[in-house]
Design an enzyme around this catalytic site. Structure first.
Site, PDB file in Angstrom:
ATOM      1  N   HIS A 207       0.848  -1.094  -0.123  1.00 20.66           N
ATOM      2  CA  HIS A 207      -0.079   0.049   0.068  1.00 20.66           C
ATOM      3  C   HIS A 207       0.833   1.456   0.030  1.00 20.66           C
ATOM      4  O   HIS A 207       0.301   2.435  -0.010  1.00 20.66           O
ATOM      5  CB  HIS A 207      -0.987   0.112   1.113  1.00 20.66           C
TER       6      HIS A 207
HETATM    7  C1  UD1 Z   1      -2.576   4.898   5.653  1.00 21.33           C
HETATM    8  C2  UD1 Z   1      -1.083   5.810   6.319  1.00 21.33           C
HETATM    9  C3  UD1 Z   1       0.019   4.977   6.166  1.00 21.33           C
HETATM   10  C4  UD1 Z   1      -0.633   3.492   6.760  1.00 21.33           C
HETATM   11  C5  UD1 Z   1      -1.734   2.798   6.196  1.00 21.33           C
HETATM   12  C6  UD1 Z   1      -2.193   1.751   6.652  1.00 21.33           C
HETATM   13  C7  UD1 Z   1      -0.976   8.260   5.907  1.00 21.33           C
HETATM   14  C8  UD1 Z   1      -0.315   9.442   5.398  1.00 21.33           C
HETATM   15  N1  UD1 Z   1      -0.929   6.912   5.581  1.00 21.33           N
HETATM   16  O1  UD1 Z   1      -2.303   4.862   4.281  1.00 21.33           O
HETATM   17  O2  UD1 Z   1       1.133   5.231   6.847  1.00 21.33           O
HETATM   18  O3  UD1 Z   1       0.728   2.687   6.649  1.00 21.33           O
HETATM   19  O4  UD1 Z   1      -2.914   3.868   6.211  1.00 21.33           O
HETATM   20  O5  UD1 Z   1      -2.952   0.797   6.174  1.00 21.33           O
HETATM   21  O6  UD1 Z   1      -1.566   8.369   7.220  1.00 21.33           O
HETATM   22  N2  UD1 Z   1      -9.486   4.153   1.377  1.00 21.33           N
HETATM   23  C9  UD1 Z   1     -10.735   3.555   1.449  1.00 21.33           C
HETATM   24  N3  UD1 Z   1     -11.133   2.857   2.568  1.00 21.33           N
HETATM   25  C10 UD1 Z   1     -10.546   3.438   3.962  1.00 21.33           C
HETATM   26  C11 UD1 Z   1      -9.754   4.208   3.883  1.00 21.33           C
HETATM   27  C12 UD1 Z   1      -8.932   4.499   2.623  1.00 21.33           C
HETATM   28  O7  UD1 Z   1     -11.432   3.101   0.419  1.00 21.33           O
HETATM   29  O8  UD1 Z   1     -11.386   2.682   4.896  1.00 21.33           O
HETATM   30  C13 UD1 Z   1      -8.814   4.437   0.114  1.00 21.33           C
HETATM   31  C14 UD1 Z   1      -9.246   5.984  -0.311  1.00 21.33           C
HETATM   32  O9  UD1 Z   1      -9.297   5.955  -1.684  1.00 21.33           O
HETATM   33  C15 UD1 Z   1      -8.014   6.657   0.217  1.00 21.33           C
HETATM   34  C16 UD1 Z   1      -6.835   5.664   0.228  1.00 21.33           C
HETATM   35  O10 UD1 Z   1      -7.413   4.354   0.406  1.00 21.33           O
HETATM   36  O11 UD1 Z   1      -8.011   7.848  -0.660  1.00 21.33           O
HETATM   37  C17 UD1 Z   1      -5.890   5.848   0.741  1.00 21.33           C
HETATM   38  O12 UD1 Z   1      -6.167   6.220   2.249  1.00 21.33           O
HETATM   39  P1  UD1 Z   1      -5.402   7.147   3.273  1.00 21.33           P
HETATM   40  O13 UD1 Z   1      -5.903   7.008   4.697  1.00 21.33           O
HETATM   41  O14 UD1 Z   1      -4.955   8.301   2.752  1.00 21.33           O
HETATM   42  O15 UD1 Z   1      -3.935   6.377   3.169  1.00 21.33           O
HETATM   43  P2  UD1 Z   1      -3.437   4.979   3.515  1.00 21.33           P
HETATM   44  O16 UD1 Z   1      -2.732   4.466   1.908  1.00 21.33           O
HETATM   45  O17 UD1 Z   1      -4.642   4.015   3.624  1.00 21.33           O
HETATM   46  N1  UDP Z   2      -3.543  -6.399   8.773  1.00 16.30           N
HETATM   47  C1  UDP Z   2      -4.962  -7.242   8.921  1.00 16.30           C
HETATM   48  N2  UDP Z   2      -5.608  -7.337   7.653  1.00 16.30           N
HETATM   49  C2  UDP Z   2      -4.863  -7.236   6.421  1.00 16.30           C
HETATM   50  C3  UDP Z   2      -3.639  -6.792   6.457  1.00 16.30           C
HETATM   51  C4  UDP Z   2      -3.243  -6.237   7.621  1.00 16.30           C
HETATM   52  O1  UDP Z   2      -5.237  -7.377   9.911  1.00 16.30           O
HETATM   53  O2  UDP Z   2      -5.482  -7.696   5.562  1.00 16.30           O
HETATM   54  C5  UDP Z   2      -2.898  -6.313  10.216  1.00 16.30           C
HETATM   55  C6  UDP Z   2      -1.566  -6.565  10.408  1.00 16.30           C
HETATM   56  O3  UDP Z   2      -1.239  -7.834  10.883  1.00 16.30           O
HETATM   57  C7  UDP Z   2      -0.875  -5.761  11.202  1.00 16.30           C
HETATM   58  C8  UDP Z   2      -1.491  -4.272  10.636  1.00 16.30           C
HETATM   59  O4  UDP Z   2      -2.668  -4.682  10.096  1.00 16.30           O
HETATM   60  O5  UDP Z   2      -1.383  -5.921  12.463  1.00 16.30           O
HETATM   61  C9  UDP Z   2      -0.601  -3.617   9.534  1.00 16.30           C
HETATM   62  O6  UDP Z   2      -1.161  -2.278   9.092  1.00 16.30           O
HETATM   63  P1  UDP Z   2      -0.699  -1.763   7.678  1.00 16.30           P
HETATM   64  O7  UDP Z   2      -0.059  -3.022   6.956  1.00 16.30           O
HETATM   65  O8  UDP Z   2      -2.253  -1.329   7.116  1.00 16.30           O
HETATM   66  O9  UDP Z   2      -0.138  -0.261   8.186  1.00 16.30           O
HETATM   67  P2  UDP Z   2       1.367  -0.258   8.234  1.00 16.30           P
HETATM   68  O10 UDP Z   2       1.917  -1.145   9.645  1.00 16.30           O
HETATM   69  O11 UDP Z   2       2.195  -0.304   7.080  1.00 16.30           O
HETATM   70  O12 UDP Z   2       1.294   1.265   8.956  1.00 16.30           O
END
Ligand code: UD1
Ligand code: UDP
Length: 364
Positions: A207
């Site tokens: 992601h």
């Molecule tokens: C965010 C965090 C990242 C973290 C990740 C964990 C920031 C800058 N980024 O990234 O550090 O590793 O979460 O998963 O805070 N969206 C949905 N449904 C949701 C959430 C998001 O469809 O419930 C989609 C939307 O199109 C959105 C995109 O995902 O624009 C990105 O979501 P966003 O929260 O901005 O960043 P992440 O890539 O999720």
């Molecule tokens: N995780 C989960 N389901 C998924 C992917 C991740 O439960 O489909 C859990 C994973 O075990 C870990 C956390 O989500 O505990 C990590 O989150 P993510 O990778 O979204 O964020 P990051 O750690 O990169 O910020």
């Protein structure tokens, strides 16, 4: 009675805040705890699933900020959380990790002279092109309690001139949740659901904007998957950002054609832990999964040029891989041939981090 706010917003926050929430609840005469959810992640599978699996109550405040650009999202969180702070007046705010919700709520609090505790302080990738690195630096520089997961984090903070008496090496809070729910995860039926067998699949998550927001990068990765999937099944619970980008670049057909690639929606916490335990290896760009795989002793290839969690390489089972199709294939083949790095579990990744943290606040 100390009034404390615990902040969650995105998926990786839930498993970090849950153990702390529960530990504080053991002292109802000392702490009045409120759970605040910014709503940065809002899909059922990115949020509610975790409240269920982690046995957490409905948040006291839900700010419903949703998605947006960094500026929009950060501004919305700040505007809405400031109002909560002004009404509720907590004595301490605890934020976790490095997402936009972390930095936004920390800034709100310090400007109202409310002390901030940062869980997972001190991690640095030294790559300021990552939005998370900016959030880490900002949050650490204004926090009063820097709660670190590993000694490298303490060193980073000291190098930045942060006073030693603000730094507390407490360990890895994410591992508290993992240990607490490991038994439940072992009973997950996810393998049966998708017809998977232990050690006969690779678990994938992606992601990072640097990997999935540009067509060239995403293609580089998918081309590697095409080749690896000829040797072993790939299981890919897809993050909403990545799902969106595959559609934007018109790559759905390419993905569908890979018969040995199983694409699933994001899965719940128990199911995901089970997939990690049973995978031959993990291919990811996640922060937390680098740590969980180290705990499980499962090989992890991290598709990034650097990591803010170097201990997962020096002590754990993690290895960085360049964003090049051939490099990804080479490293995957290496593991499939049995060349795996043995690791150990780092100090204080022991399930007692929340206790160490609450002890600090009982005495301060
Ligand atoms: C965010 C965090 C990242 C973290 C990740 C964990 C920031 C800058 N980024 O990234 O550090 O590793 O979460 O998963 O805070 N969206 C949905 N449904 C949701 C959430 C998001 O469809 O419930 C989609 C939307 O199109 C959105 C995109 O995902 O624009 C990105 O979501 P966003 O929260 O901005 O960043 P992440 O890539 O999720
Ligand atoms: N995780 C989960 N389901 C998924 C992917 C991740 O439960 O489909 C859990 C994973 O075990 C870990 C956390 O989500 O505990 C990590 O989150 P993510 O990778 O979204 O964020 P990051 O750690 O990169 O910020």
């Amino acid at each position: 009675m100390k009034k404390i706010h615990l902040i969650v917003g995105a998926r990786p926050n839930f498993m970090k805040i849950a153990p702390l929430y529960k530990e504080f609840q053991k002292y109802p005469d000392k702490f009045d705890i409120k759970l605040i959810h910014t709503g940065q992640h809002y899909d059922e599978r990115m949020s509610k699933f975790f409240f269920d699996d982690l046995q957490m109550p409905v948040p006291d405040e839900y700010l419903e900020v949703g998605s947006g650009t960094h500026g929009q999202q950060t501004a919305k969180i700040m505007e809405r959380y400031e109002e909560v702070l002004l009404n509720d007046k907590p004595e301490l705010v605890i934020v976790a990790g490095d997402v936009n919700s972390t930095a936004a709520c920390a800034i709100d609090a310090v400007k109202l002279h409310i002390p901030v505790g940062h869980l997972e302080a001190g991690l640095r990738s030294y790559n300021r092109a990552m939005p998370e690195e900016i959030n880490r630096i900002l949050t650490d520089s204004i926090s009063d309690y820097l709660l670190t997961p590993s000694p490298d984090a303490d060193e980073n903070l000291l190098d930045e001139g942060i006073a030693k008496n603000k730094i507390y090496f407490v360990g890895n809070i994410m591992i508290d949740s993992l240990i607490q729910y490991k038994e439940k995860a072992e009973k997950s039926r996810i393998l049966e659901k998708y017809d998977l067998y232990p050690s006969e699949f690779v678990l994938i998550t992606l992601h990072r904007p640097s990997n999935v927001d540009k067509e060239k990068g995403l293609l580089t990765i998918l081309n590697a998957f095409e080749k690896i999937s000829k040797s072993i099944k790939l299981v890919f619970p897809i993050h909403p950002r990545t799902n969106k980008q595959i559609k934007v670049f018109g790559l759905e057909e390419k993905v569908k054609k890979m018969k040995n690639l199983l694409l699933t929606p994001p899965v719940g916490y128990y199911d995901f832990l089970k997939l990690q335990m049973e995978a031959r290896f993990i291919l990811t760009d996640s922060g937390g999964i680098q740590e969980e795989s180290t705990f499980f002793g499962v090989p992890c290839l991290t598709l990034r040029p650097q990591t803010e969690r170097p201990i997962t390489i020096t002590e754990g089972t993690n290895k960085l891989v360049k964003l090049e199709t051939e490099d990804i294939i080479k490293e995957a083949k290496n593991i499939l041939k049995g060349n795996i790095q043995k690791g150990k579990i780092p100090k204080y990744w022991d399930g007692h981090t929340a206790e160490r943290i609450v002890e600090i606040f009982k005495n301060n």
